[in-house]
Motif scaffolding. Structure first.
Motif, PDB file in Angstrom:
ATOM      1  N   ILE A  60      21.238   4.340  11.744  1.00 43.46           N
ATOM      2  CA  ILE A  60      21.862   3.152  12.339  1.00 43.46           C
ATOM      3  C   ILE A  60      20.797   2.276  12.997  1.00 43.46           C
ATOM      4  O   ILE A  60      20.836   1.039  12.889  1.00 43.46           O
ATOM      5  N   GLN A  61      19.829   2.902  13.668  1.00 48.16           N
ATOM      6  CA  GLN A  61      18.784   2.103  14.306  1.00 48.16           C
ATOM      7  C   GLN A  61      17.831   1.493  13.271  1.00 48.16           C
ATOM      8  O   GLN A  61      17.351   0.371  13.452  1.00 48.16           O
ATOM      9  N   MET A  62      17.569   2.219  12.176  1.00 46.61           N
ATOM     10  CA  MET A  62      16.768   1.637  11.093  1.00 46.61           C
ATOM     11  C   MET A  62      17.464   0.418  10.492  1.00 46.61           C
ATOM     12  O   MET A  62      16.815  -0.551  10.074  1.00 46.61           O
ATOM     13  N   ALA A  63      18.796   0.460  10.485  1.00 45.10           N
ATOM     14  CA  ALA A  63      19.566  -0.640   9.900  1.00 45.10           C
ATOM     15  C   ALA A  63      19.486  -1.914  10.734  1.00 45.10           C
ATOM     16  O   ALA A  63      19.937  -2.977  10.281  1.00 45.10           O
ATOM     17  N   ASN A  64      18.901  -1.838  11.930  1.00 46.72           N
ATOM     18  CA  ASN A  64      18.731  -3.041  12.738  1.00 46.72           C
ATOM     19  C   ASN A  64      17.741  -4.018  12.117  1.00 46.72           C
ATOM     20  O   ASN A  64      17.556  -5.117  12.642  1.00 46.72           O
ATOM     21  N   VAL A  65      17.117  -3.619  11.012  1.00 45.61           N
ATOM     22  CA  VAL A  65      16.269  -4.561  10.283  1.00 45.61           C
ATOM     23  C   VAL A  65      17.109  -5.739   9.792  1.00 45.61           C
ATOM     24  O   VAL A  65      16.603  -6.867   9.662  1.00 45.61           O
ATOM     25  N   GLY A  66      18.409  -5.500   9.542  1.00 44.91           N
ATOM     26  CA  GLY A  66      19.310  -6.569   9.096  1.00 44.91           C
ATOM     27  C   GLY A  66      19.456  -7.676  10.131  1.00 44.91           C
ATOM     28  O   GLY A  66      19.138  -8.843   9.869  1.00 44.91           O
TER      29      GLY A  66
END
Length: 460
Positions: A60-66
């Motif tokens: 979920i934190q990696m998805a903050n690239v969005g």
């Protein structure tokens, strides 16, 4: 008579738009919230076991690239950014990913000779990217509607946590029975020899329907969100309520002029002094830079606490008081979020001092919850019914107070313009990220919290 009919039609159309705003907001986090409540059913059937929540936190934190990408594009290349197109992409992606999870969530592949649920992890990353990016696209989109619809959007965002929790309750997830395995597995042993040597084991009750059905339900909810978004864009009754027709298409052309209009458009707000002197270059200039920093620090703090820090220890804080306390606290906390938004419709107090007071109050309640989690499996009043009642009430008022703060800050920033809402979404994600980065090593690496055994733990 003709006038009363027109007013009735307008009221009906307004209610229709409110419903669409709720359904649209519901799609913001419904997928990830649904995945979390489904963990007790998923975990026993995959090789990752109870390490899965830790993996999900990282994904979920990696998805903050969005949201980072969207924020940077909005800041440096606003003319090249089509908000509507991005929203269409992420809603469709969320619908497809949830649907595919129904087929592939327990499929495994060998990675370095070890079975891994690769499909589950990859699809979860896409769902997380969808939900994280919604924070910096859904909120700014609401600038296209009248201000009152922002609060109902927040109600929908709260329902995105409540609805999966209610469906999971109907599904019967997490209901534990303590089974005397010594007695059931060793019928031939004389009861006199085994009477004092019971081996109680926690056994989960079979669910009323499968995880596959639940994931298809999540996919249907994303589809409902897509239909609501289409109607918010194209239904004639909704389009007539757009503040300015130039800001309804979502295309790239004239985007800079639309953005300028959105930033400078005055709002008829009883809390705002009209024709005021600009106190900063932020938004309409209603707040000084010190106040802007204060608002965003509070926003990051309350989202860190309510989205990641306290939810990561919810099971540790509640399970020592029993399964009923855990399910009640989880469900009623989920109810508290949309309830706070509903209260904000009728009682909207924008005082920054009052928001600070609620933040301190919520932080104090959260500190009690954290302390009980640290004392798990034997927190205060663990063997007393009053302990369970206090814990359930603590979760209700913790979420209620901080959710109200989030909604009012969203309303304040809505009046500061489109860019303010983009930064609102970015700070929400930043706060959640900092909370997750802080709690992940404490919970998953150093193991500072202990859950105990629901059937064999006894406290003095």
């Amino acid at each position: 008579m003709h006038l009363s009919g027109l007013l009735q039609d307008a009221s009906t159309m307004s209610m229709f738009t409110h419903m669409l705003a709720i359904l649209f907001g519901m799609g913001s986090w419904v997928s990830i919230n649904g995945l979390w409540v489904e963990l007790p059913l998923i975990v026993p059937q995959i090789p990752e076991g109870w390490y899965l929540p830790s993996y999900l936190s990282v994904l979920i934190q990696m998805a903050n690239v969005g949201p980072l990408f969207v924020t940077l594009i909005h800041r440096f290349r606003p003319s090249a950014f089509s908000e509507t197109a991005v929203i269409y992409v992420i809603i469709v992606l969320g619908t497809v990913a949830s649907f595919l999870l129904g087929f592939f969530w327990k499929e495994t592949v060998l990675v370095a000779g070890v079975p891994r649920s690769l499909a589950l992890l990859v699809l979860t990353f896409f769902l997380a990217a969808v939900d994280c990016t919604s924070s910096v696209t859904f909120l700014p989109f609401m600038m296209r509607l009248q201000p009152q619809y922002l609060t109902t959007y927040f109600i929908g965002e709260g329902v995105s946590g409540l609805l999966p929790a209610l469906v999971a309750l109907i599904q019967g997830i997490g209901v534990v029975h303590c089974i005397n395995t010594t007695q059931s597995l060793n019928h031939s042993i004389n009861t006199s020899n085994s009477a004092g040597n019971y081996d109680l084991q926690a056994q989960y009750q079979p669910s009323n329907f499968s995880a596959e059905v639940f994931f298809f339900f999540l996919s249907a909810m994303m589809l409902v969100c897509l239909v609501a978004f289409l109607l918010l864009n194209y239904h004639p009754a909704v389009v007539r309520e757009h503040p300015n027709p130039r800001y309804t298409t979502g295309t790239n052309e004239n985007s800079q002029s639309r953005r300028t209009w959105a930033e400078q458009r005055p709002m008829m707000d009883p809390f705002r002094v009209q024709n005021h002197k600009r106190r900063s270059s932020f938004g309409t200039g209603s707040y000084s830079w010190m106040q802007v920093v204060y608002i965003f620090v509070i926003l990051a703090w309350v989202n860190a606490l309510s989205n990641t820090v306290l939810p990561s220890v919810q099971s540790y804080s509640c399970l020592p008081y029993g399964n009923n306390a855990y399910h009640l606290s989880a469900t009623l906390a989920a109810v508290s979020n949309p309830l706070a938004c509903f209260i904000a419709i009728f009682v909207s107090i924008r005082s920054l001092v009052f928001l600070g007071f609620l933040t301190v109050l919520g932080t104090g309640i959260g500190s009690y919850i954290m302390l009980m989690a640290a004392l798990s499996p034997c927190p205060l009043l663990a063997e007393d019914t009053s302990g369970a009642a206090v814990m359930v009430l603590a979760w209700i008022f913790f979420i209620l107070s901080l959710s109200y703060v989030k909604v009012i800050i969203g309303v304040i920033l809505r009046d500061e313009g489109h860019s303010a809402l983009v930064w609102c979404g970015a700070v929400v994600q930043l706060g959640s990220l900092l909370g997750a980065v802080t709690m992940f090593p404490l919970v998953s690496v150093y193991g500072l919290f202990s859950s105990g055994d629901p059937c064999n733990t006894s406290c003095p």
